[in-house]
Design an enzyme around this catalytic site. Sequence first.
Site, mmCIF file in Angstrom:
data_model
loop_
_atom_site.group_PDB
_atom_site.id
_atom_site.type_symbol
_atom_site.label_atom_id
_atom_site.label_comp_id
_atom_site.label_asym_id
_atom_site.label_seq_id
_atom_site.Cartn_x
_atom_site.Cartn_y
_atom_site.Cartn_z
ATOM 1 N N GLY A 157 0.814 -1.209 0.000
ATOM 2 C CA GLY A 157 0.000 0.000 0.000
ATOM 3 C C GLY A 157 0.840 1.247 0.000
ATOM 4 O O GLY A 157 2.054 1.219 0.234
ATOM 5 N N GLY A 159 1.990 4.330 1.754
ATOM 6 C CA GLY A 159 2.103 4.760 3.149
ATOM 7 C C GLY A 159 1.847 6.223 3.354
ATOM 8 O O GLY A 159 2.279 6.805 4.345
ATOM 9 N N LYS A 179 6.937 0.673 6.915
ATOM 10 C CA LYS A 179 6.658 1.925 6.218
ATOM 11 C C LYS A 179 7.969 2.664 5.953
ATOM 12 O O LYS A 179 8.650 3.112 6.876
ATOM 13 C CB LYS A 179 5.725 2.794 7.070
ATOM 14 C CG LYS A 179 5.206 4.044 6.387
ATOM 15 C CD LYS A 179 4.201 4.746 7.299
ATOM 16 C CE LYS A 179 3.625 5.989 6.652
ATOM 17 N NZ LYS A 179 2.626 6.661 7.539
ATOM 18 N N ASP A 277 -6.233 13.278 11.467
ATOM 19 C CA ASP A 277 -6.295 12.741 10.115
ATOM 20 C C ASP A 277 -7.043 11.407 10.113
ATOM 21 O O ASP A 277 -6.645 10.449 9.451
ATOM 22 C CB ASP A 277 -4.885 12.565 9.548
ATOM 23 C CG ASP A 277 -4.887 12.395 8.026
ATOM 24 O OD1 ASP A 277 -5.867 12.825 7.376
ATOM 25 O OD2 ASP A 277 -3.915 11.838 7.489
#
Length: 446
Positions: A157, A159, A179, A277
Site C-alpha cells: 500500500g 504509506g 513503512k 487525520d
Amino acid sequence: MEVNTTTTVPSGPPIVSTKNHTFIHHYHHLHSGKNYHGHAGHFPFKTILIIVTMVALIMLLFTIFMVVCLIRRQKSSSKNGIYKEDCESRVLHDTSSRHIASTILSFDSSPDVKGGCLYGGNLSRTPTTPKFKGVQVFTYRELEAATGGFNEANVIGNGGVNGLMYKGVLTDGTLAAIKLLHIEGKQAERGFKIEVDLLSQLRSPYLVELLGYCADQHHRLLIFEYMPNGTLQNHLHSTNDKTQPLDWWARMRIALDCARALEFLHEHAVSPVIHRDFKTYNVLLDQNFRAKVSDFGLAKMGSEKRNGQVSTRVLGTTGYLAPEYASTGKLTTKSDVYSYGVVLLELLTGRVPVDIKRPTGEHVLVSWALPRLTNREKVVEMVDPVLHGQYSKKALVQVAAIAAMCIQPEADYRPLMTDVVQSLIPLVRTQSLSSSLRFQKQIPIY
C-alpha cells in the site's frame, strides 16, 4: 617518699555469717595462685581468635549473599531484554547487539533524531507486560533484508505522501508492515518523531501497535503489526472484484472499534490526543475484520480543558476536515468527532467524502447526507447497494442519527466519543445475538 600500700589484715579468723560463707569460699578460690595465673595466660588469646574467626565467617557469608543477588539480578535483566548500552553503538552493531527499547519518549520535548536514536527531554523506562515486547530499534540493513531489498512485489500500500508500505518478515519470524518514509522537509521529520513518540506511550487494542523504528543515518522507517485485511477504504471503495465486501454486521463492529479508538485518545490517554487525520485509509482491519486506527503523523496534543482549543496549521484530508478547523485552524477533540461522522457515512452509503463525478448537489458527502439523515425513507435510499437490503432498519435509523450528530457544523452540538461508544454498544450486541440465533437455527437437531 614511699607509700605503703599493704593492707593490714587483722589476725584471727574472719567473722562472717553463715549466709556469706559460700561467697567467701568462691572468692578465695578465684584468687588462688593456680587459677589466676591460668586464666591470665590463655583467656584473652582464645577470645580474640574466636571473635576474628566469627567476623571472617560473617564477612564470607555476606559476600556470597551479595554475589548471588547480583547474579539473579543480571539474569532477570537479561530475560526482560533491558540492557544499558551506548546509543550510537546500537546503529553500528549487528542483530546480536541490538537494543530492545522500552523507552517512553516525551511528546512535548520534540526530540531530535541523531545517529539512529531518538533523544527526548524525558526518557524513562517502564516495566513491560508479557504481551508487549517494547519498541525495537532496527538498522536499515535488517529491514532491507526483511522486505527482500524493498522489492516491489512486497508493496502492500501507499504509506501516505511520504512513502510506501511493505510487507516484511523480521528476524524472529514476525510478519510486519514496514513503512519506508521519504523525509523531505521539517514537517515529515516531525511526523516521524511524533508517531514514534506517541505510539511508544499509547497502548490500546484499538490502535495499530508500533513494533519498532529505524533512524539509521538519513533513513526513516516505521515497523507496525501486520493487518492482513488492509484498509477500510479499500474494502468500501475499491473497484477490485477480489476485495471482500463488508456486510452490515462487520460495518457496525468496525464503527464501534473506531469509536473506542478515538475515545481512548480523547478520554483515557494521559493528555488528550487529537488524531487530526482520521479517515477510512487510516483504519486497518485484522484477520477477523476488527478495526485498528493507524497513522499518527499529524496527531496533536489537545487541551486539558473541556472543549479546549489548540491553534495549529490546517492539515488533513479534504472531506474529513471539521468546518471550524478548516476555516480558523482551531483544533479540538470535536474535530475528530466530525471526521468520525464522515467515516460513519461512508460505512452507511459506500460513498467517498468528495466525488466530483456525482450529479450536482452530491459532490460532497456531508452536504448531501445531512438533510436526509433524519428522514427514514431517505435514509433507506442512502444505504450502500452492496448490502442488498441485508441490514436492520431499526439499527440503520439509530446509526444515521449518530452520524447526523457527529457532522453538525457547530462543534458544541457534536457528542463526545464516549457517548458514541455507549450508543453503538447495544446495536452491536443486539446484532451479535441475532446472528448467533440465526446460526443456531441452521444447525440440525438430532
